[in-house]
Enzyme design. Structure first.
Site, PDB file in Angstrom:
ATOM      1  N   ASP A 247      -8.655  28.723 -45.886  1.00  0.00           N
ATOM      2  CA  ASP A 247      -9.690  27.761 -45.494  1.00  0.00           C
ATOM      3  C   ASP A 247     -10.972  28.235 -46.161  1.00  0.00           C
ATOM      4  OD1 ASP A 247     -11.716  26.291 -44.301  1.00  0.00           O
ATOM      5  OD2 ASP A 247     -11.268  26.932 -42.248  1.00  0.00           O
TER       6      ASP A 247
ATOM      7  N   LYS B 264     -20.172  25.765 -50.969  1.00  0.00           N
ATOM      8  CA  LYS B 264     -19.270  24.611 -50.966  1.00  0.00           C
ATOM      9  C   LYS B 264     -20.016  23.291 -51.186  1.00  0.00           C
ATOM     10  CE  LYS B 264     -15.520  22.880 -48.023  1.00  0.00           C
ATOM     11  NZ  LYS B 264     -14.736  23.248 -46.829  1.00  0.00           N
TER      12      LYS B 264
ATOM     13  N   GLU C 284      -8.301  19.305 -45.103  1.00  0.00           N
ATOM     14  CA  GLU C 284      -8.526  20.120 -43.898  1.00  0.00           C
ATOM     15  C   GLU C 284      -7.957  19.470 -42.637  1.00  0.00           C
ATOM     16  OE1 GLU C 284     -12.732  20.862 -44.159  1.00  0.00           O
ATOM     17  OE2 GLU C 284     -12.446  22.176 -45.889  1.00  0.00           O
TER      18      GLU C 284
ATOM     19  N   ASP D 208     -14.204  17.698 -36.520  1.00  0.00           N
ATOM     20  CA  ASP D 208     -14.493  19.028 -37.086  1.00  0.00           C
ATOM     21  C   ASP D 208     -16.005  19.272 -37.118  1.00  0.00           C
ATOM     22  OD1 ASP D 208     -14.902  21.275 -38.663  1.00  0.00           O
ATOM     23  OD2 ASP D 208     -13.494  20.674 -40.230  1.00  0.00           O
TER      24      ASP D 208
END
Ligand code: ADP
Ligand code: MG
Length: 671
Positions: free
Chosen positions: A19, A81, A182, A204
């Site tokens: 992850d 990211k 994800e 999330d």
């Protein structure tokens, strides 16, 4: 006493799941059928996604780098990211973080943003690779031999962001088996794939981002129905809200007197307090007060809940929108999964429960659930699962498209599209009186069809003769859950239809896919040049045909020596088409355009006058198009028309009205 470390050097390499998060990253693997996260030497599984570049060239990743971030903001990259797959001129990127950027030299150089770190350019792929290297090392320490890796990406990541993630994996020396969405990973960790069918929401809430995804499980394959979220909403906002209260208690109710150190201290205390309040009703904090004293402040959970209410309620807006996009009511969901460290906050849990009218799935650690699911998928791909499950392929490995005029590839379903998927595009004819179309289905990333893999060819016949540009050919691509492609073509004016089934993805092994991707990268520039040349040739031929046709029918509308000049320009253009210079063809086209501009206007007037005089609609349509066809400036999309001679090859023009009909939809809040 030293312990002997015994391991079997012939043991099979073990696949891993990663992850690669905005705030934290983790690595996991499956042993004895159970996925588990691997920790650092202190047993800590979370690796802060922070990379510090030291003065002496040393690179520090994780907690230690996080500590250095406050004092070295430009040398320490946090949340890298957010920069993945972004170009230097992307307006988004400039607003993020306290970084210095390298000015791009040219357009090519601008494709990847570069941080200026101590005078050296560093790109986001390299920064991410540093994080991945640490995780890989961690896995090697524990497993000895590491096999392929599955790396997770947000469901909304586009092709460039996915490619950048894959490149980072390669740069870190990992064999990237696959990228996995994800939310799909979270669903796999819960074993939902075993259920075969259902609709799930994955909520999330991480450190700085909120993502909501509606997933549909159909025969064991996940499809993203809708995604949404807010790229500037997360646990950091909770920290800031609480830090304001703490700063006031420290004697800094406003910006006045606050130094970066004081703010950092308050934020750190706020985060620790927040974490404490997840398990306790009250947390006591010791704070340094302005002037030198210290002071104890207690924060209760209900105080904290009140503070974070606006942050949490914002997630509701995105959730409702995602449900609406998926055309679903909360009641029709089969489950809600909690992902991300911030969903540990009790208030978030009760809020989600109210919003979705059910208990969310939260038994698996929300920090770890994505990495665990990635490990499950890696294990399946490495062949440890039963064969049927391995078919869980949720993206297309290579683009699918058809060959259009000039041998150029027109992509209909781009690589990494989640499957099952469908898309439709409309094409038109290039020549008059075409009674058949040849459809050539290809797979690959290259610009020219000849460089892609040919999957199928079929011909649609029996179309009545029509002027060029009038036929409407609708080409539909459907890829089912097994990766099987159905292509159908329909001429919409006549309803004539033809269908073929092709098997695109399983005909290629991973090495072949890899090679094709490498080729697309290597040949990128060359391909674009070839595409441009092919397109210019098609355009030139179209204009030449239209011009010659016009000279036959409407020469009387020309003035002076226009006819001679147009003929000379047309001959010159015909000559440069034979050559290989796209620029020469382009200037030949504009010269002919310039010379025919006024004449085209007069031809258009005549065509309209004819229409008023009561000619049949078909005649008018075709002569108006003819007139328009001699002038590229008036030739809008629909007037890609006018070619001479029924003997011309049956060929396709580029789409006149691309209408991708993918079933996913995406709405994301602005940061
Ligand atoms: P990302 O997906 O962005 O990498 P994570 O899922 O790791 O982020 O979530 C990080 C966030 O979770 C941070 O804001 C952190 O403070 C928060 N968090 C972690 N543990 C807890 C906890 N026990 N209580 C409240 N928040 C927590
Ligand atoms: Mg995350």
């Amino acid at each position: 006493m030293n312990l002997l470390d015994i391991f079997d050097p012939k043991a099979a390499p073990r696949p891993i799941g990663i992850d690669l998060g905005t705030t934290n990253s983790l690595v996991a693997s499956v042993s004895d059928g159970t996925p588990r996260c691997m920790g650092d030497c202190d047993g800590e599984a979370l690796l802060p996604s922070v990379v510090h570049y030291g003065e002496a060239g040393q690179i520090i990743v994780g907690k230690e780098a996080q500590r250095l971030a406050a004092s070295n903001p430009r040398e320490t990259i946090v949340s890298v990211k957010r920069f993945m797959g972004r170009g230097a001129r992307d307006p988004e990127t400039r607003r993020l973080g306290p970084y210095a950027f390298v000015e791009p030299r040219d357009d090519d150089d601008a494709k990847v943003i570069k941080f200026d770190v101590r005078g050296k350019p560093v790109n986001p792929i390299e920064v991410s690779a540093e994080i991945l290297r640490v995780l890989k090392k961690r896995a090697e320490d524990e497993l000895r031999r590491v096999g392929g890796a599955v790396i997770t990406v947000p469901a909304y990541f586009d092709d460039a962001q996915r490619q950048a993630t894959k490149d980072a994996g390669r740069l870190a020396g990992l064999e990237v088996l696959r990228l996995l969405n994800e939310p799909t990973a979270a669903a796999l960790a819960y074993g939902l794939d075993k259920k075969q069918n259902g609709t799930f929401a994955v909520y999330d809430l991480g450190g700085g981002t909120f993502d909501i995804t509606i997933l549909v499980l159909d025969d064991g394959v996940f499809q993203v129905r809708s995604t949404g979220g807010d790229s500037a909403l997360g646990g950091d906002d909770m920290d800031r809200a609480l830090a304001e209260v703490l700063l006031a208690a420290m004697g800094y109710p406003s910006d006045e007197g606050r130094t970066p150190e004081i703010v950092r201290l308050a934020l750190d205390a706020a985060r620790a307090t927040k974490h404490g309040l997840t398990d306790k009703e009250t947390v006591e904090v010791e704070l340094p007060v302005r002037g030198g004293d210290t002071r104890h402040v207690s924060i209760t959970r209900s105080q904290f809940d009140e503070l974070i209410k606006p942050v949490v309620e914002k997630t509701g807006i995105a959730c409702r929108r995602a449900l609406k996009d998926a055309e679903l009511a909360p009641e029709s969901l089969d489950g809600v999964i909690l992902v991300g460290g911030s969903t540990r906050v009790p208030f978030v849990r009760t809020y989600v429960e109210r919003l979705f009218k059910r208990h969310p799935l939260a038994d698996i650690d929300p920090d770890q659930v994505v990495a665990l699911g990635a490990a499950v998928q890696a294990n399946l791909l490495a062949g440890d699962g039963d064969a049927e499950e391995v078919l869980l392929l949720d993206v297309l490995p290579l683009s699918l498209g058809i060959e259009t005029m000039g041998g150029v590839t027109e992509k209909i379903l781009p690589r990494n599209t989640t499957i099952p998927a469908g898309a439709k595009q409309t094409f038109t004819t290039y020549a008059d009186n075409q009674t058949g179309f040849e459809i050539h289905v290809v797979q690959g990333e290259r610009e020219l069809a000849a460089d892609c893999r040919s999957l199928a060819r079929f011909t649609l016949r029996g179309i009545p003769p029509m002027p060029a540009g009038l036929a409407r050919l609708e080409v539909t691509f459907d890829v089912d859950a097994d990766g099987l492609l159905d292509v159908s073509a329909r001429e919409t004016r006549t309803g004539i239809e033809q269908k073929v089934e092709v098997k695109p993805s399983y005909g290629l092994d991973d090495d072949q896919v890899e090679q094709m991707l490498m080729d697309a990268l290597d040949y990128g520039e060359q391909d674009l040049a070839a595409r441009r040349l092919a397109e210019q040739r098609v355009e030139a031929q179209r204009i030449l045909m239209a011009t010659r046709h016009g000279l036959e029918t409407d020469a009387d509308l020309l003035q002076g020596d226009d006819k001679q000049r147009i003929e000379a320009a047309a001959d010159a253009l015909a000559k440069v088409i034979e050559g290989t210079s796209a620029a020469a063809i382009e200037s030949g086209i504009s010269e002919l355009d310039r010379l025919t501009h006024d004449w085209a206007g007069r031809r258009m007037d005549r065509a309209i006058a004819n229409a008023i005089a009561g000619k049949s609609l078909g005649d008018v349509e075709s002569s108006v198009k003819d007139a328009a066809g001699t002038d590229a400036h008036t030739a809008v999309a629909d007037a890609h028309a006018s070619a001479m001679g029924p003997g011309a090859d049956p060929s396709l023009e580029p789409p006149v009205e691309p209408r991708p009909s993918g079933s996913g939809s995406s709405t994301r809040g602005a940061p």
